[in-house]
Design an enzyme around this catalytic site. Structure first.
Site, PDB file in Angstrom:
ATOM      1  N   PRO A 151       0.851  -1.191   0.000  1.00  0.00           N
ATOM      2  CA  PRO A 151       0.000   0.000   0.000  1.00  0.00           C
ATOM      3  C   PRO A 151       0.886   1.239   0.000  1.00  0.00           C
ATOM      4  O   PRO A 151       1.682   1.426   0.919  1.00  0.00           O
ATOM      5  CB  PRO A 151      -0.801  -0.119   1.302  1.00  0.00           C
ATOM      6  CG  PRO A 151      -0.304  -1.307   2.020  1.00  0.00           C
ATOM      7  CD  PRO A 151       0.794  -1.941   1.251  1.00  0.00           C
ATOM      8  N   LEU A 152       0.779   2.066  -1.011  1.00  0.00           N
ATOM      9  CA  LEU A 152       1.679   3.203  -1.201  1.00  0.00           C
ATOM     10  C   LEU A 152       0.880   4.496  -1.174  1.00  0.00           C
ATOM     11  O   LEU A 152       0.031   4.720  -2.030  1.00  0.00           O
ATOM     12  CB  LEU A 152       2.428   3.080  -2.531  1.00  0.00           C
ATOM     13  CG  LEU A 152       3.286   1.826  -2.704  1.00  0.00           C
ATOM     14  CD1 LEU A 152       3.653   1.624  -4.164  1.00  0.00           C
ATOM     15  CD2 LEU A 152       4.535   1.927  -1.844  1.00  0.00           C
ATOM     16  N   GLN A 156      -6.625  -1.041   2.800  1.00  0.00           N
ATOM     17  CA  GLN A 156      -5.886  -0.826   4.048  1.00  0.00           C
ATOM     18  C   GLN A 156      -6.435   0.403   4.749  1.00  0.00           C
ATOM     19  O   GLN A 156      -6.664   1.441   4.125  1.00  0.00           O
ATOM     20  CB  GLN A 156      -4.393  -0.639   3.797  1.00  0.00           C
ATOM     21  CG  GLN A 156      -3.606  -0.587   5.111  1.00  0.00           C
ATOM     22  CD  GLN A 156      -2.129  -0.288   4.925  1.00  0.00           C
ATOM     23  OE1 GLN A 156      -1.778   0.806   4.525  1.00  0.00           O
ATOM     24  NE2 GLN A 156      -1.278  -1.262   5.222  1.00  0.00           N
ATOM     25  N   CYS A 171       2.745   2.458   9.747  1.00  0.00           N
ATOM     26  CA  CYS A 171       3.001   3.824   9.287  1.00  0.00           C
ATOM     27  C   CYS A 171       3.749   4.601  10.364  1.00  0.00           C
ATOM     28  O   CYS A 171       3.263   4.724  11.493  1.00  0.00           O
ATOM     29  CB  CYS A 171       1.693   4.520   8.946  1.00  0.00           C
ATOM     30  SG  CYS A 171       1.916   6.204   8.348  1.00  0.00           S
ATOM     31  N   LYS A 225      -0.550  -5.217   9.149  1.00  0.00           N
ATOM     32  CA  LYS A 225       0.821  -4.918   8.726  1.00  0.00           C
ATOM     33  C   LYS A 225       1.526  -4.209   9.869  1.00  0.00           C
ATOM     34  O   LYS A 225       1.038  -3.194  10.380  1.00  0.00           O
ATOM     35  CB  LYS A 225       0.828  -4.041   7.477  1.00  0.00           C
ATOM     36  CG  LYS A 225       2.217  -3.771   6.896  1.00  0.00           C
ATOM     37  CD  LYS A 225       2.097  -3.062   5.542  1.00  0.00           C
ATOM     38  CE  LYS A 225       3.467  -2.950   4.865  1.00  0.00           C
ATOM     39  NZ  LYS A 225       4.305  -1.901   5.451  1.00  0.00           N
ATOM     40  N   HIS A 282       7.274  -5.476   8.172  1.00  0.00           N
ATOM     41  CA  HIS A 282       8.299  -4.636   7.549  1.00  0.00           C
ATOM     42  C   HIS A 282       9.530  -4.693   8.447  1.00  0.00           C
ATOM     43  O   HIS A 282       9.447  -4.381   9.637  1.00  0.00           O
ATOM     44  CB  HIS A 282       7.777  -3.199   7.425  1.00  0.00           C
ATOM     45  CG  HIS A 282       8.712  -2.284   6.701  1.00  0.00           C
ATOM     46  ND1 HIS A 282       8.348  -1.024   6.305  1.00  0.00           N
ATOM     47  CD2 HIS A 282       9.992  -2.435   6.286  1.00  0.00           C
ATOM     48  CE1 HIS A 282       9.361  -0.435   5.692  1.00  0.00           C
ATOM     49  NE2 HIS A 282      10.366  -1.286   5.677  1.00  0.00           N
ATOM     50  N   ASN A 294       8.464  -7.843   4.215  1.00  0.00           N
ATOM     51  CA  ASN A 294       8.466  -6.565   3.496  1.00  0.00           C
ATOM     52  C   ASN A 294       9.759  -5.821   3.794  1.00  0.00           C
ATOM     53  O   ASN A 294      10.129  -5.657   4.944  1.00  0.00           O
ATOM     54  CB  ASN A 294       7.251  -5.745   3.949  1.00  0.00           C
ATOM     55  CG  ASN A 294       7.188  -4.363   3.331  1.00  0.00           C
ATOM     56  OD1 ASN A 294       6.723  -3.426   3.959  1.00  0.00           O
ATOM     57  ND2 ASN A 294       7.649  -4.200   2.108  1.00  0.00           N
ATOM     58  N   GLY A 295      10.452  -5.389   2.735  1.00  0.00           N
ATOM     59  CA  GLY A 295      11.630  -4.563   2.936  1.00  0.00           C
ATOM     60  C   GLY A 295      12.703  -4.740   1.882  1.00  0.00           C
ATOM     61  O   GLY A 295      13.294  -5.808   1.757  1.00  0.00           O
ATOM     62  N   GLY A 348       7.486  -2.484  -2.286  1.00  0.00           N
ATOM     63  CA  GLY A 348       7.057  -1.096  -2.321  1.00  0.00           C
ATOM     64  C   GLY A 348       7.943  -0.255  -3.206  1.00  0.00           C
ATOM     65  O   GLY A 348       7.680  -0.057  -4.386  1.00  0.00           O
TER      66      GLY A 348
END
Length: 739
Positions: free
Chosen positions: A334-335, A409, A441, A481, A523, A580-581, A604
């Site tokens: 999700p960006l 999300q 976030c 997440k 992440h 994620n990363g 991402g």
């Protein structure tokens, strides 16, 4: 939110697999069953096959992309061009919090630092532009003489009367508007309107900048020449009964529902019943903790009876639609800002199997705000089933034909807010794969309100939020997440994961059950770390091992008081785990799949820089995309943008703005054919280099004016009123008026 990770160390060589712009492969495809991770001792040199670099070691400078010497244009420094014709030497990588819409308040020395500005007003011009633009503006895009709405969709002599008559502020003379009130038609896309091509009509009528392709001048029976709009009846019939914004788009919120939400006329009965049930049990829970030696079975039956009084047949997590993640399902993160529908659509074209909306805030959703609900829209390509080859763990009952790619999300800081948000989403968005709660976030604006990463420090609260979301989400699975933790060198994700999978003590003791999450995405960075270091994939691997151990632990809890109610366990008790990363190539992807043992990898920044990473993953090889091919992706984004936001002046301005947002990442790509060694590292920044042709050099430019040039190839010249402020202040741009 954006973010991706570093490689897992190993002594085995990486398979060489590079393809030219036509997809011709050299080397071997990585296998998900036979891991062949990369090694620092042995690297692949581009332009050759399987060369053992142990015999010819080449020192690789940390943080610098290893570009071939003949392609380096300037000394090994990074230069950012500025409108005052000066150059700022950049020796550190740009902070990628732009991918997460980060604000600048966490930065020292940004534009809020008054030490340089305290000398007086005359010093403003010398003040460097640093950090993030937190209150960005983009100018305006509009016609010189706005056309009256009564004329926009009507033929010249058939327009209805305007109820404002001569007092109307808008133009009624169609020929005057076409000649003086708007800019000339665009000639890109062969002069054909992208909207008309799909629908057989253009809902913007005379305002369309391609109106010449769907209008003509006809002679009337009285001998006059009339300007008329053309339609293709056959194509138009395919979309009969749909509103203009529903063509090829799903999850459209009806106007009456949006109005009802904004006026608080639409209730949330499932959430209200659940919250009432929870509140009614508070006293009994206190009694339970005061005397936990009581009859557990009796208390359990009593609570089941009480639950039936307040909640009418609620969906339990185990009754939800099953999910699947596997090696063949790479995930687009999700960006914020960049994760818009045209960009997601482009990624799906290139092989992306799972997409997520931009993070939407809970309160605006339950208040019916149009801008937040727009984030829930998905293109019809996103509701197709993801690729399924049964390579991973498949839970019993998974139906690939009923699965889709797109999920939503959200961010919320309290159980009631999350519950109500999920309820209105599941009631009004029929095409959702899952709903994900953002607990990763890191931006201050979100965390200060208790959402995002702030929830990582409130584990019991987070568990309660997720459990409530499961109760009200009908058949839609709930996922979460998270990050490693909030502070550097103090990871807490393992403790949190154990609670989310098994359930916290207080929840199990009071018979609330587990959180019921179907998947967890981790992440590999902390909130404090941001993007200053590489993602920690060794920690992600530890968490993956933990989840496997927890499954065995759950099996061992059978017939004990600590056993979780099987009805509260999504996916038949199997919780998928996604890493994620920093994933930037198919080698990174398969390394993480094989060595970290995750079910899939979320991508991402790597997808922002090169969206064809999904194609590389599918083919198992590097794709050395030519500048012409990359330009075609820009053209495709522009076309998708016009179909999404409109082909009038306003829609073109919106498309240009989001195209430039994407190019602020895409310009970082270094063609693999210019690299001395593979795999590339997303943390590496290139020295200034020459491409293999002028277009490739242009596309690598950090100069904002060059991004504008690229946009003008497909969207025409930017108007004098256009203004672009990227999230990085060093790249800010305001177009100069002609003359």
């Amino acid at each position: 939110m954006a973010g991706e990770g570093d490689q897992v160390a190993s002594d085995a060589p990486v398979p060489s697999a590079v393809a030219d712009s036509n997809g011709v492969e050299s080397g071997n495809r990585p296998s998900s069953s036979n891991p062949e991770p990369s090694s620092d001792k042995k690297r692949v040199r581009t332009g050759s096959q399987d060369i053992d670099m142990a015999d010819a070691p080449v020192k690789r400078q940390k943080g610098v992309a290893p570009i071939k010497a003949e392609c380096v244009a300037l000394p090994n420094i990074f230069i950012i061009h500025r409108s005052d014709n000066k150059a700022e030497v950049k020796t550190a990588p740009i902070d990628d919090d732009a991918a997460e819409a980060a604000d600048a308040r966490h930065k020292a020395g940004d534009s809020r630092d008054n030490r340089a500005g305290a000398k007086g007003k005359n010093n403003k011009k010398d003040k460097k532009q640093k950090g993030q633009n937190t209150s960005r503006t983009f100018g305006s895009s509009h016609d010189k003489l706005p056309l009256c709405g009564t004329r926009a969709l009507s033929n010249e002599f058939s327009a209805p009367e305007c109820r404002f008559g001569d007092k109307c502020k808008f133009e009624h003379d169609l020929r005057k508007y076409l000649k003086e009130g708007r800019r000339e038609d665009l000639t890109t896309f062969d002069g054909q309107c992208p909207i008309y091509e799909v629908r057989g009509y253009c809902h913007l009528g005379w305002k369309c900048r391609f109106v010449g392709s769907h209008s003509e001048e006809r002679a009337t029976e009285h001998g006059r020449q009339e300007l008329v709009l053309r339609e293709d009846a056959e194509r138009k019939a395919k979309f009969a009964g749909l509103e203009d914004d529903e063509v090829e788009v799903v999850n459209i919120l009806p106007k009456e529902v949006r109005f009802g939400l904004s006026r608080r006329k639409i209730g949330t009965p499932r959430s209200d019943q659940y919250l009432e049930w929870i509140n009614s049990n508070k006293d009994q829970e206190r009694e339970l903790f005061d005397n936990n030696q009581g009859d557990t079975e009796a208390l359990k039956e009593e609570r089941d009876a009480r639950r039936a009084e307040y909640v009418e047949a609620p969906f339990r997590p185990s009754e939800k639609r099953r999910l699947y993640y596997g090696p063949e399902t790479p995930v687009l993160a999700p960006l914020t800002t960049q994760g818009n529908m045209p960009y997601r659509r482009l990624c799906v074209d290139l092989g992306c199997q799972v997409t997520w909306s931009e993070m939407a805030m809970g309160m605006p959703l339950i208040q019916g705000e149009r801008g937040e609900w727009a984030l829930m829209k998905a293109h019809e390509s996103e509701i197709a089933a993801p690729r399924f080859q049964s390579k991973g763990t498949v839970v019993q009952g998974y139906d690939n034909a009923a699965d889709i790619r797109f999920g939503a999300q959200i961010a919320a800081n309290k159980p009631w807010l999350a519950n109500k948000t999920v309820e209105v989403l599941t009631d009004n968005c029929p095409k959702l794969r899952a709903i994900d709660l953002n607990c990763g976030c890191p931006i201050n604006l979100v965390c200060e309100k208790g959402s995002g990463s702030a929830l990582l420090d409130s584990e019991a609260k987070l568990e309660n939020i997720l459990r409530g979301m499961n109760y009200v989400s009908k058949e839609v699975p709930i996922t979460v997440k998270v990050r490693m933790g909030t502070k550097d060198n103090h990871p807490t994700a393992q403790k949190l994961i154990k609670r989310l999978v098994l359930g916290g003590y207080e929840a199990l003791a009071s018979d609330k059950g587990t959180s019921g999450v179907a998947a967890i995405t981790l992440h590999g960075r902390s909130k404090q770390q941001r993007y200053s270091k590489s993602a920690d994939w060794s920690y992600i691997a530890e968490c993956a091992s933990l989840i496997n151990r927890l499954k065995k632990e759950k099996d061992a809890q059978t017939d004990t008081a600590a056993e979780a109610d099987p009805r509260d366990q999504a996916n038949g008790g199997h919780v998928y785990f996604v890493g994620n990363g920093d994933c930037y190539s198919h080698e990174d992807y398969y390394n993480h799949m094989n060595n970290a043992n995750v079910d899939s990898v979320m991508i991402g920044r790597g997808a922002l820089i090169k969206p064809w990473i999904f194609e590389e993953i599918e083919k198992g090889q590097y794709l050395d995309k030519s500048a012409t091919e990359r330009l075609a992706y820009i053209e495709k984004f522009a076309k998708y943008g016009l179909q999404t936001w409109g082909s009038d002046e306003l829609g073109i301005g919106t498309t240009r703005r989001f195209l430039l947002e994407w190019l602020s990442f895409a310009h970082r790509y270094v063609p693999v054919g210019l690299l001395e060694h593979l795999p590339p590292n997303i943390q590496d920044r290139p020295p200034r280099f020459r491409g293999r042709n002028d277009l490739e050099t242009l596309m690598a430019s950090e100069h904002y004016l060059d991004w504008i040039k690229l946009s003008e190839m497909f969207l025409g010249k930017a108007p004098p009123t256009f203004k672009f402020e990227p999230k990085h202040k060093s790249n800010a741009y305001e177009i100069e008026a002609e003359g």
